[in-house]
Design a protein around this motif. Sequence first.
Motif, PDB file in Angstrom:
ATOM      1  N   HIS A  34       0.799  -1.229   0.000  1.00  0.00           N
ATOM      2  CA  HIS A  34       0.000   0.000   0.000  1.00  0.00           C
ATOM      3  C   HIS A  34       0.831   1.278   0.000  1.00  0.00           C
ATOM      4  CE1 HIS A  34      -3.834  -2.077   0.626  1.00  0.00           C
ATOM      5  NE2 HIS A  34      -3.194  -2.867   1.477  1.00  0.00           N
ATOM      6  N   GLU A  37      -0.433   3.956  -2.175  1.00  0.00           N
ATOM      7  CA  GLU A  37      -1.669   4.579  -1.701  1.00  0.00           C
ATOM      8  C   GLU A  37      -1.386   5.515  -0.528  1.00  0.00           C
ATOM      9  OE1 GLU A  37      -4.780   0.956  -2.730  1.00  0.00           O
ATOM     10  OE2 GLU A  37      -3.751   0.992  -0.797  1.00  0.00           O
ATOM     11  N   ALA A  40       0.287   8.894  -1.873  1.00  0.00           N
ATOM     12  CA  ALA A  40      -0.367   9.257  -3.129  1.00  0.00           C
ATOM     13  C   ALA A  40       0.224  10.564  -3.658  1.00  0.00           C
ATOM     14  CB  ALA A  40      -1.869   9.394  -2.912  1.00  0.00           C
ATOM     15  N   LEU A 137      -6.159   6.785   5.029  1.00  0.00           N
ATOM     16  CA  LEU A 137      -5.892   5.557   4.284  1.00  0.00           C
ATOM     17  C   LEU A 137      -6.882   4.460   4.639  1.00  0.00           C
ATOM     18  CD1 LEU A 137      -3.949   4.213   2.252  1.00  0.00           C
ATOM     19  CD2 LEU A 137      -2.584   3.451   4.209  1.00  0.00           C
ATOM     20  N   GLU A 140      -9.563   4.311   2.276  1.00  0.00           N
ATOM     21  CA  GLU A 140      -9.163   4.010   0.908  1.00  0.00           C
ATOM     22  C   GLU A 140      -8.788   2.542   0.725  1.00  0.00           C
ATOM     23  OE1 GLU A 140      -6.012   6.696   0.103  1.00  0.00           O
ATOM     24  OE2 GLU A 140      -7.168   8.481   0.637  1.00  0.00           O
ATOM     25  N   THR A 141      -8.770   1.779   1.808  1.00  0.00           N
ATOM     26  CA  THR A 141      -8.450   0.356   1.727  1.00  0.00           C
ATOM     27  C   THR A 141      -9.668  -0.461   2.122  1.00  0.00           C
ATOM     28  OG1 THR A 141      -7.692   0.262   4.023  1.00  0.00           O
ATOM     29  CG2 THR A 141      -6.057   0.840   2.355  1.00  0.00           C
TER      30      THR A 141
END
Length: 537
Positions: A34, A37, A40, A137, A140-141
């Motif tokens: 990740h 991510e 970003a 995060l 976003e996961t």
Amino acid sequence: MERWKPEVKCSEREERLLKLAGRSRKLFVFLREHRHELFAEAFQAELEAMYRDSGQGDEPQPPALMCMGVLLQAYLQVSDAEAVRLSATDRCWRLVLGTLAQDDDKPAFSQGGLQQFRQRLIRHDMDRRLLERTVELAKETRAFDWKKLPKQLRVAVDSRPLEGAGRVEDTFNLLGHAGRKIAECMAVALETTVEEVCAQAGAPLLAASSIKAALDVDWNDSEQKAEALNRLCKQLDRLSAWVEKRRPKESEEAPLGRYIEALVQVKAQDLEPVPGGVRIRQGVAEDRRVSIEDAQMRHGRKSKSKRFNGFKQHLSTHLDSERVLACAVTPANRPEEEAAPQLQADMARIGFEPDELLIDRAYLNSTLVEHVVGRAGAIVCKPWKGAHGKPGLFGKRDFKINVRDGTITCPGGQVEAFEPGQVVQFDPEVCGPCPLRAQCTHAATGRGRTVTMGEDEALQKKLRSLQETRTGRAKLRERVGVEHRLAHLSNRQGPRARYLGTRKNTFDLRRLCAVQNLETLARRSAANGGALTCSVL
């Protein structure tokens, strides 16, 4: 400035390493999967904004790469030098940093570069942004099913003691330490030795490695001890006058100015004038300085019997997702409520407004509690222990308090109006003939019973009602979530601070909380069936 662009997919070699690392270093696996991510493009742009393009000097390493190094350093709790070595020799580090494919063993960054990057993070408050990024995060996961989380935001706040990194000393050693540092600074400025500076200033005691050994007195003899103190202070006064005369401009500059201020502060807090000299002050001065090297360390108490010297770490945790939302560091002698404004502001920055606040009693007078109550939120906390009164007499709990009407009724039926924070005085003419007077007060004839009402009497009544029910007591136990976060933090960091001062230790706490959030994401992702390994090319 070059931007960090790590590969998303894993090579076969990386896949083999991930399987090995996943057994004991699961965070390495999660970060490898990740990292693109977490860092970003938008967040990398924020990190790059810390730099200015002067066109001079070497091209800096990508800030996102340096930031990843800071996280790995916190995860393993290694020094700057060890972090540099691991970035060159440890394959797991190189896997996460994206340097595994390189043939040479060149470190990903230098020790000086790591230190400068840490200072940039602190100067631009990007350590707070790093913690916020780990909170973002989570959305976003696949670590959380947000639809299943309660709609009410339940936040718990608690603190733990942190021993400071500075050396704690008594008055003699504080004075000697400050004087020795002043002499060392002058020796550097004049390009001479400390011994020569002390000789010229008329302060030979400060040239010794131990101030108490140089004084050489019987420390059990109060007269010898008093004479030694005055002898030391006279030499310190001569040193200060000599410094002021020889280098007046230098006295205003750091680090010399910092040690001169420390000496003045120690004298003011620990000494008091007496005929013929000075003596150690009776009692402890308010906000007493305990260390020369760390000006912000203070004496503190976790309980009546447990003392510590240093700081307090405060955490604000989202109970349902187990994420740390905000954190703060305060000197050990400051009340917990002083950390609340920073916690509240940091939570507001990421859009978190608590609907239910679970706290320790030490936070009851904080602005955060006022804010939650003002939004019609719930406070979950043990109430203050009400006074039971003298043995054999009615206590405050035996009086009926009607917060809505603003009245209090005594066991004998007398009703009085009250205002929060007021001392209620019952009518002595009614108290006098009351058959329950002997069980209520020992006041003199012509005086009635008095009851002190708290400023937050309405809240205290709710908390007392909460504690009296089984459901309420179960609710109180839910605060254990933040205690677990503090326990994990203590297990990783240990009892002692890594840095000097509140700001640097705030940085350290924020990155530790960021690591803890990432570990939570990794664990939740695995539990929800999220892949912890990358797909092979």
